[in-house]
Enzyme design. Structure first.
Site, PDB file in Angstrom:
ATOM      1  N   GLY A  24       0.851  -1.328   0.077  1.00  0.00           N
ATOM      2  CA  GLY A  24       0.037   0.069  -0.055  1.00  0.00           C
ATOM      3  C   GLY A  24       0.945   1.100  -0.045  1.00  0.00           C
ATOM      4  O   GLY A  24       2.049   1.254   0.165  1.00  0.00           O
TER       5      GLY A  24
ATOM      6  N   HIS B 146       1.839   3.004  16.429  1.00  0.00           N
ATOM      7  CA  HIS B 146       1.696   1.592  16.191  1.00  0.00           C
ATOM      8  C   HIS B 146       1.785   0.868  17.567  1.00  0.00           C
ATOM      9  O   HIS B 146       0.900  -0.218  17.550  1.00  0.00           O
ATOM     10  CB  HIS B 146       3.102   1.284  15.456  1.00  0.00           C
ATOM     11  N   ARG B 147       2.429   1.235  18.513  1.00  0.00           N
ATOM     12  CA  ARG B 147       2.556   0.272  19.777  1.00  0.00           C
ATOM     13  C   ARG B 147       1.244   0.211  20.403  1.00  0.00           C
ATOM     14  O   ARG B 147       0.817  -0.713  21.057  1.00  0.00           O
ATOM     15  CB  ARG B 147       3.598   0.767  20.464  1.00  0.00           C
TER      16      ARG B 147
ATOM     17  N   ARG C 216      -1.278  -2.187  19.034  1.00  0.00           N
ATOM     18  CA  ARG C 216      -0.891  -3.669  19.268  1.00  0.00           C
ATOM     19  C   ARG C 216      -1.406  -4.373  20.306  1.00  0.00           C
ATOM     20  O   ARG C 216      -1.568  -3.731  21.375  1.00  0.00           O
ATOM     21  CB  ARG C 216       0.616  -4.010  19.216  1.00  0.00           C
TER      22      ARG C 216
END
Length: 400
Positions: free
Chosen positions: A229, A271-272, A275
């Protein structure tokens, strides 16, 4: 043991009343769903919902033989008139077991949120687990967990519940995982089926009768997947979503920390936060040894940064070094990586940028990077069972 799904939707049903969203607008026919309720062998009703008697009749069943009605929701259920002849709904305390004259045993499973789950063992010894919307089992231990033949749960809303069950062996390779409590968070139809298949689950229309323990030809979870992407296309979200129903995932971050770069630190933090807490993180570009090891699923984000590190290592940005062995060294690194992908026994999801459709870079080094990334993506994709291209948050299946 047979289970008739009188409904498979969220408590408000699907489409939601008066909701103008695109998912509700397309939830028609077999994709329209009443609130989830289960009729087990015509004797046990799990959750009483509006229109349950009519739903049972449409499915070719009757509530006339129901000996017990149990509730799972954190509240006592919607304001529903109990049909004549049906026992008053109740709830089993967490950890307690109820034995029915029909030979069914029902154990209440503690949840990590308000509500009650039920583990049902039929007279034939087969086992199913039914979880309430938005809930996951609490206090699971590997030594005491039993493997269920069927699990019916909120797979879309709480994929981590499935990960927890897999971690202790309560969900095994032969477990039939059926998604219920379906809401408008995912477009119905093909997209819903695709997401569930990636989690090793499936869904069925309202009124379906399932036989616990019967083999179902559910698509295998792809072992190697490449997600492509552009910038901010949603490719990382898609990759993470594909593994959130599995335990112990190792997130391999190839970008490093870039000390002092606050914008990069903010990206890493985002991002962390997305998760699951059970995931581990490794910051490395040394992917070949990880692929050679046995272990839990790997999520590599991303190959474009791996390529940057590899090109740095071989001096690819300098024309003279590139011509004097740098190009050959890079080809060898890419070949070693793709060979490791081919040989790996781990479940792998990798993310990479698709850059070939944008502006032609103004510098020779920029054009070299673009060309090498295109070659890397093509070589990596050739070793994957499934390849996706994410555009504006919408995944397009290129392979698999």
């Amino acid at each position: 043991m047979d289970v008739t799904l009188l409904g498979t939707g969220a408590p408000a049903g699907l489409p939601r009343p008066h909701c103008p969203c695109a998912a509700c607008a397309t939830a028609l026919g077999a994709d329209a769903r009443a609130a989830t309720a289960l009729l087990v062998d015509g004797a046990l009703l799990l959750d009483l919902v509006p229109g349950a008697a009519l739903a049972a009749a449409r499915a070719g069943s009757s509530l006339g033989g129901v000996a017990q009605v149990l509730l799972t929701h954190p509240h006592d259920g919607p304001a529903v008139e109990v049909p004549a002849g049906l026992p008053r709904p109740g709830r089993v305390p967490d950890g307690r077991e109820l034995a029915l004259l029909t030979g069914h045993r029902v154990r209440a499973v503690a949840m990590d949120s308000p509500g009650t789950g039920y583990a049902v063992t039929g007279p034939d010894g087969l086992r199913l687990l039914y979880l309430p919307p938005g809930g996951a089992p609490a206090g699971l231990e590997e030594d005491t967990a039993e493997t269920y033949d069927m699990v019916l749960a909120d797979v879309v809303g709480r994929p981590d519940a499935l990960a927890k069950l897999r971690a202790v062996g309560a969900v095994g390779p032969a477990t039939d995982v059926v998604a219920v409590h379906l809401d408008h968070d995912v477009p119905p139809g093909a997209e819903l089926r695709r997401r569930l298949a990636a989690a090793g689950a499936r869904t069925v229309p309202d009124g379906t009768t399932l036989t616990v323990g019967a083999y179902e030809d559910v698509p295998d979870v792809p072992r190697r997947t490449l997600v492509l992407g552009g910038a901010r296309s949603g490719k990382s979200v898609e990759a993470e979503r594909r593994l959130e129903a599995f335990p112990g995932v190792l997130y391999v971050a190839t970008g490093g920390t870039r000390g002092g770069d606050t914008e990069w630190a903010a990206r890493v933090a985002t991002h962390r936060e997305r998760r699951p807490g059970s995931w581990r993180t490794a910051e490395t570009c040394d992917l070949v040894p990880l692929l050679a090891q046995e272990g839990p699923p790997l999520l590599v984000d991303c190959l474009s940064l791996w390529l940057t590190d590899a090109m740095d290592s071989v001096g690819a940005w300098d024309d003279a070094e590139w011509a004097d062995g740098g190009e050959r060294a890079l080809r060898e690194r890419v070949a070693a990586l793709t060979a490791a992908v081919r040989a790996t026994s781990r479940t792998l999801v990798a993310v990479s940028n698709e850059v070939g459709s944008g502006i032609v870079p103004a510098t020779a080094s920029g054009r070299r990077y673009r060309d090498e990334l295109g070659r890397l993506n093509a070589a990596f994709a050739a070793e994957c069972e499934q390849v996706l291209l994410v555009v504006a948050g919408q995944p397009l299946v290129l392979r698999g």
